[in-house]
Design a protein around this motif. Structure first.
Motif, PDB file in Angstrom:
ATOM      1  N   SER A 351       0.796  -1.226   0.000  1.00  0.00           N
ATOM      2  CA  SER A 351       0.000   0.000   0.000  1.00  0.00           C
ATOM      3  C   SER A 351       0.828   1.275   0.000  1.00  0.00           C
ATOM      4  N   LEU A 352       2.150   1.164  -0.011  1.00  0.00           N
ATOM      5  CA  LEU A 352       2.979   2.358   0.164  1.00  0.00           C
ATOM      6  C   LEU A 352       3.738   2.766  -1.089  1.00  0.00           C
ATOM      7  N   GLY A 353       3.993   1.837  -1.982  1.00  0.00           N
ATOM      8  CA  GLY A 353       4.575   2.180  -3.270  1.00  0.00           C
ATOM      9  C   GLY A 353       5.944   2.814  -3.203  1.00  0.00           C
ATOM     10  N   THR A 354       6.114   3.888  -3.953  1.00  0.00           N
ATOM     11  CA  THR A 354       7.433   4.488  -4.137  1.00  0.00           C
ATOM     12  C   THR A 354       8.051   5.011  -2.849  1.00  0.00           C
ATOM     13  N   VAL A 355       7.235   5.372  -1.883  1.00  0.00           N
ATOM     14  CA  VAL A 355       7.753   5.973  -0.652  1.00  0.00           C
ATOM     15  C   VAL A 355       8.027   4.921   0.423  1.00  0.00           C
ATOM     16  N   ALA A 356       7.805   3.639   0.126  1.00  0.00           N
ATOM     17  CA  ALA A 356       7.880   2.592   1.153  1.00  0.00           C
ATOM     18  C   ALA A 356       9.234   2.528   1.850  1.00  0.00           C
ATOM     19  N   ARG A 357      10.331   2.651   1.085  1.00  0.00           N
ATOM     20  CA  ARG A 357      11.649   2.498   1.704  1.00  0.00           C
ATOM     21  C   ARG A 357      11.996   3.689   2.596  1.00  0.00           C
ATOM     22  N   ALA A 358      11.662   4.895   2.160  1.00  0.00           N
ATOM     23  CA  ALA A 358      11.889   6.056   3.021  1.00  0.00           C
ATOM     24  C   ALA A 358      11.012   5.979   4.264  1.00  0.00           C
ATOM     25  N   LEU A 359       9.757   5.547   4.083  1.00  0.00           N
ATOM     26  CA  LEU A 359       8.880   5.346   5.239  1.00  0.00           C
ATOM     27  C   LEU A 359       9.436   4.269   6.159  1.00  0.00           C
ATOM     28  N   GLY A 360      10.060   3.260   5.555  1.00  0.00           N
ATOM     29  CA  GLY A 360      10.696   2.226   6.359  1.00  0.00           C
ATOM     30  C   GLY A 360      11.800   2.793   7.229  1.00  0.00           C
ATOM     31  N   GLY A 361      12.576   3.722   6.662  1.00  0.00           N
ATOM     32  CA  GLY A 361      13.584   4.394   7.470  1.00  0.00           C
ATOM     33  C   GLY A 361      12.947   5.150   8.621  1.00  0.00           C
ATOM     34  N   ALA A 362      11.870   5.869   8.331  1.00  0.00           N
ATOM     35  CA  ALA A 362      11.184   6.647   9.368  1.00  0.00           C
ATOM     36  C   ALA A 362      10.570   5.755  10.437  1.00  0.00           C
ATOM     37  N   SER A 363      10.234   4.516  10.077  1.00  0.00           N
ATOM     38  CA  SER A 363       9.617   3.612  11.050  1.00  0.00           C
ATOM     39  C   SER A 363      10.623   3.088  12.079  1.00  0.00           C
ATOM     40  N   LEU A 364      11.923   3.171  11.787  1.00  0.00           N
ATOM     41  CA  LEU A 364      12.928   2.600  12.685  1.00  0.00           C
ATOM     42  C   LEU A 364      12.913   3.267  14.060  1.00  0.00           C
ATOM     43  N   PRO A 365      12.942   4.607  14.170  1.00  0.00           N
ATOM     44  CA  PRO A 365      12.830   5.206  15.505  1.00  0.00           C
ATOM     45  C   PRO A 365      11.456   4.991  16.130  1.00  0.00           C
ATOM     46  N   LEU A 366      10.408   4.882  15.310  1.00  0.00           N
ATOM     47  CA  LEU A 366       9.076   4.587  15.846  1.00  0.00           C
ATOM     48  C   LEU A 366       9.086   3.247  16.565  1.00  0.00           C
ATOM     49  N   PHE A 367       9.582   2.196  15.906  1.00  0.00           N
ATOM     50  CA  PHE A 367       9.640   0.882  16.531  1.00  0.00           C
ATOM     51  C   PHE A 367      10.515   0.909  17.789  1.00  0.00           C
ATOM     52  N   ASP A 368      11.614   1.631  17.730  1.00  0.00           N
ATOM     53  CA  ASP A 368      12.573   1.609  18.835  1.00  0.00           C
ATOM     54  C   ASP A 368      12.074   2.356  20.066  1.00  0.00           C
ATOM     55  N   HIS A 369      11.307   3.424  19.864  1.00  0.00           N
ATOM     56  CA  HIS A 369      10.922   4.283  20.989  1.00  0.00           C
ATOM     57  C   HIS A 369       9.477   4.133  21.445  1.00  0.00           C
ATOM     58  N   TYR A 370       8.584   3.747  20.546  1.00  0.00           N
ATOM     59  CA  TYR A 370       7.158   3.910  20.866  1.00  0.00           C
ATOM     60  C   TYR A 370       6.297   2.668  20.712  1.00  0.00           C
ATOM     61  N   LEU A 371       6.807   1.576  20.181  1.00  0.00           N
ATOM     62  CA  LEU A 371       5.995   0.381  19.991  1.00  0.00           C
ATOM     63  C   LEU A 371       6.551  -0.777  20.801  1.00  0.00           C
ATOM     64  N   VAL A 372       5.640  -1.609  21.275  1.00  0.00           N
ATOM     65  CA  VAL A 372       6.041  -2.791  22.017  1.00  0.00           C
ATOM     66  C   VAL A 372       6.246  -3.929  21.031  1.00  0.00           C
ATOM     67  N   ASP A 373       7.030  -4.929  21.429  1.00  0.00           N
ATOM     68  CA  ASP A 373       7.237  -6.101  20.588  1.00  0.00           C
ATOM     69  C   ASP A 373       5.898  -6.738  20.269  1.00  0.00           C
ATOM     70  N   GLN A 374       5.596  -6.888  18.989  1.00  0.00           N
ATOM     71  CA  GLN A 374       4.299  -7.401  18.580  1.00  0.00           C
ATOM     72  C   GLN A 374       4.137  -8.894  18.898  1.00  0.00           C
ATOM     73  N   ASN A 375       5.186  -9.557  19.333  1.00  0.00           N
ATOM     74  CA  ASN A 375       5.042 -10.957  19.701  1.00  0.00           C
ATOM     75  C   ASN A 375       4.289 -11.127  21.025  1.00  0.00           C
ATOM     76  N   ILE A 376       4.171 -10.030  21.793  1.00  0.00           N
ATOM     77  CA  ILE A 376       3.445 -10.109  23.049  1.00  0.00           C
ATOM     78  C   ILE A 376       1.977 -10.397  22.757  1.00  0.00           C
ATOM     79  N   SER A 377       1.408 -11.350  23.485  1.00  0.00           N
ATOM     80  CA  SER A 377       0.001 -11.715  23.260  1.00  0.00           C
ATOM     81  C   SER A 377      -0.910 -10.679  23.897  1.00  0.00           C
ATOM     82  N   LEU A 378      -1.795 -10.110  23.100  1.00  0.00           N
ATOM     83  CA  LEU A 378      -2.736  -9.100  23.568  1.00  0.00           C
ATOM     84  C   LEU A 378      -4.157  -9.640  23.435  1.00  0.00           C
ATOM     85  N   ASN A 379      -4.990  -9.313  24.400  1.00  0.00           N
ATOM     86  CA  ASN A 379      -6.400  -9.697  24.334  1.00  0.00           C
ATOM     87  C   ASN A 379      -7.134  -8.679  23.489  1.00  0.00           C
ATOM     88  N   GLN A 380      -7.548  -9.049  22.272  1.00  0.00           N
ATOM     89  CA  GLN A 380      -8.208  -8.103  21.386  1.00  0.00           C
ATOM     90  C   GLN A 380      -9.481  -8.687  20.817  1.00  0.00           C
TER      91      GLN A 380
END
Length: 380
Positions: A351-380
Motif C-alpha cells: 500500500s505504500l509504493g514508491t515511498v515505502a523504503r523512506a517510510l521504512g527508514g522513518a519507522s525505525l525510531p518509531l519501533f525503537d521508541h514507541y511500539l512494544v514487541d508485537q510478539n506479546i500476546s494481547l487480548n483483542q
C-alpha cells in the motif's frame, strides 16, 4: 526509550485507531488506575489526544483517545541505486515533507550533502517543533558496491562505499538517534507500521525496486535474522524461462526492464520518474510483467513451504496500476506450478509504493521508541 506499559498502550491505540481507557484496561489486564496514570502521562507528553465523549450508556460517558499526529516526528532517508529521498512523517506515518535527489549512480559525498542540506531545511521549516523529531532512519541496500555493473557504472566508482559510514556521519550532525537498516527490510517494516497489511500476523514481503528485495513478518513482528538479512528474498533461486537456475534479483527487478528497453532502443529514463513515467512503456511492459510474475510465483511457493505465511505482499517503486498488474499476473502464474503439500497464501498488493523504503527508514525510531514487541500476546 519509553516504559514498557506506555509503549503497550501506544501500540494498542495505533492498531485500533482510538480506544477508551476501560477498553485498554481490559486488553492489557492492567488496573483502571494504572491505565489512567499512563494515559495522563501520554496526554501530557502530547502523544495522545481525547476524542468526543460517547454517551448513551449507563455511567460516565466513554472518552476515546487516539494518537496525536503532531505529537512526534520521524525522518526517513532512503539511499538507492538511482535516487535518494528524505521524508518527514508524523506519528501516524503521514508524509509531511518529501524531497528527492536523482543520479546515475550513488556517490557518498553527494548523498551526504543532499541529506544534510535537506535535514536542515526540514528542521528550519518546523521551527520550534523540530524538537519533536525523535530520530532519523536510513534505509539503504547492504553492500551497495556489489551492484556497480548492473547499474551501469564501474566498480571503482562504488568502492568508497566499503568504508563510508553514513550512519556515523549523520549521527555527528543530528541531535537525535540515527538508525540503519536494509532498504527492503525497512520497506517491509513500513508496511507493518503504516500500511494496510499492518494487522496481518504473518506475511512475506516482496519489494521490486531497481533490484528486488524483501522482508518477513512473523507473529506480527518484523523478523530480521542474526545478520539483518532475513527476508533477503532477492537471493532466492528460481528457474528462468529457459530453465536455467538464477537468483530472483536477476529476473524480477526493474533493472531487467531497463535492459529490455535499451535492447529495443527505447530511452529507459522515465522509469525513474516512478509516479508518472511508466505510461510511456505501455506497449513494452507486458513481457516484463509476465517474467516477473513467473519468478514471483516460484518464490512465493518456496517461502510458503518454509514459513506457511497467511499473506504474500507485493509492492514496488512504480505506479499503482503496474503493481496491480503484477499482482494479478502472479496470482495466475502460481496456478502453473506444483502446490502439493502447501496451502497457498493470499497474494495482495502493498500500500505504500514508491515511498515505502523512506517510510521504512522513518519507522525505525518509531519501533525503537514507541511500539512494544508485537510478539506479546494481547487480548483483542
Amino acid at each position: 526509550m519509553r516504559a514498557y506499559n506506555e509503549r503497550l498502550v501506544l501500540s494498542l491505540v495505533r492498531r485500533h485507531g482510538q480506544l477508551p481507557k476501560m477498553k485498554i484496561a481490559q486488553m492489557t489486564g492492567l488496573s483502571a488506575q494504572t491505565i489512567s496514570v499512563i494515559m495522563r502521562s501520554l496526554e501530557a507528553d502530547g502523544l495522545l489526544i481525547k476524542g468526543e465523549p460517547v454517551r448513551g450508556k449507563v455511567g460516565q460517558p466513554s472518552v476515546p483517545l487516539s494518537l496525536n499526529p503532531d505529537g512526534v516526528f520521524f525522518l526517513g532517508l532512503k539511499i538507492g541505486r538511482r535516487s535518494s529521498e528524505l521524508i518527514l512523517v508524523d506519528f501516524l506515518g503521514q508524509v509531511k515533507k518529501r524531497t528527492i535527489h536523482t543520479y546515475l549512480f550513488p556517490e557518498p559525498d553527494d548523498i551526504e550533502k543532499f541529506a544534510l542540506r535537506s535535514i536542515k531545511k526540514f528542521e528550519t521549516d518546523l521551527g520550534k517543533t523540530a524538537s519533536k523529531i525523535s530520530g532519523l532512519g536510513i534505509a539503504m541496500p547492504f553492500e551497495l558496491w556489489n551492484w556497480a555493473e548492473a547499474i551501469g557504472t564501474s566498480i571503482d566508482k562504488m568502492e568508497s562505499w566499503k568504508t563510508y559510514d553514513i550512519q556515523n556521519i549523520l549521527s555527528n550532525s543530528c541531535s537525535y538517534p540515527v538508525y540503519l537498516q536494509n532498504d527492503a527490510t525497512a520497506a517491509c517494516g513500513a508496511e507493518l507500521a503504516f500500511g494496510t497489511n499492518q494487522n496481518k500476523r504473518d506475511f512475506a514481503y516482496f519489494y521490486i525496486g531497481t533490484f528486488i528485495g524483501g522482508g518477513l513478518v512473523i507473529n506480527g513482528s518484523l523478523f530480521i535474522g542474526k545478520h539483518g538479512n532475513a527476508g533477503a528474498l532477492g537471493s532466492m533461486l528460481i528457474s528462468d524461462k529457459a530453465g536455467y537456475t538464477r537468483q530472483l534479483i536477476d529476473e524480477a527487478s526493474i533493472v531487467t526492464f531497463e535492459k529490455q528497453l535499451l535492447e529495443d532502443d527505447v530511452d529507459p529514463s522515465p522509469l525513474w520518474n516512478r509516479e508518472n513515467g511508466w505510461q510511456d512503456f505501455n506497449e513494452k511492459i507486458a513481457p516484463w510483467i509476465e517474467r516477473v510474475a513467473n519468478c514471483l510465483a516460484q518464490a512465493i511457493i518456496s517461502t510458503t513451504a518454509l514459513i506457511d505465511q497467511e499473506t504474500t505482499v507485493i509492492d514496488g517503486a512504480f505506479p499503482k496500476h503496474v503493481r496491480r498488474r503484477i499482482v494479478e499476473a502472479t496470482r495466475e502464474a502460481i496456478k502453473n506450478y506444483n502446490q502439493q503439500g502447501i496451502k497457498l497464501p493470499m497474494v495482495s498488493e502493498g500500500s505504500l509504493g514508491t515511498v515505502a523504503r523512506a517510510l521504512g527508514g522513518a519507522s525505525l525510531p518509531l519501533f525503537d521508541h514507541y511500539l512494544v514487541d508485537q510478539n506479546i500476546s494481547l487480548n483483542q
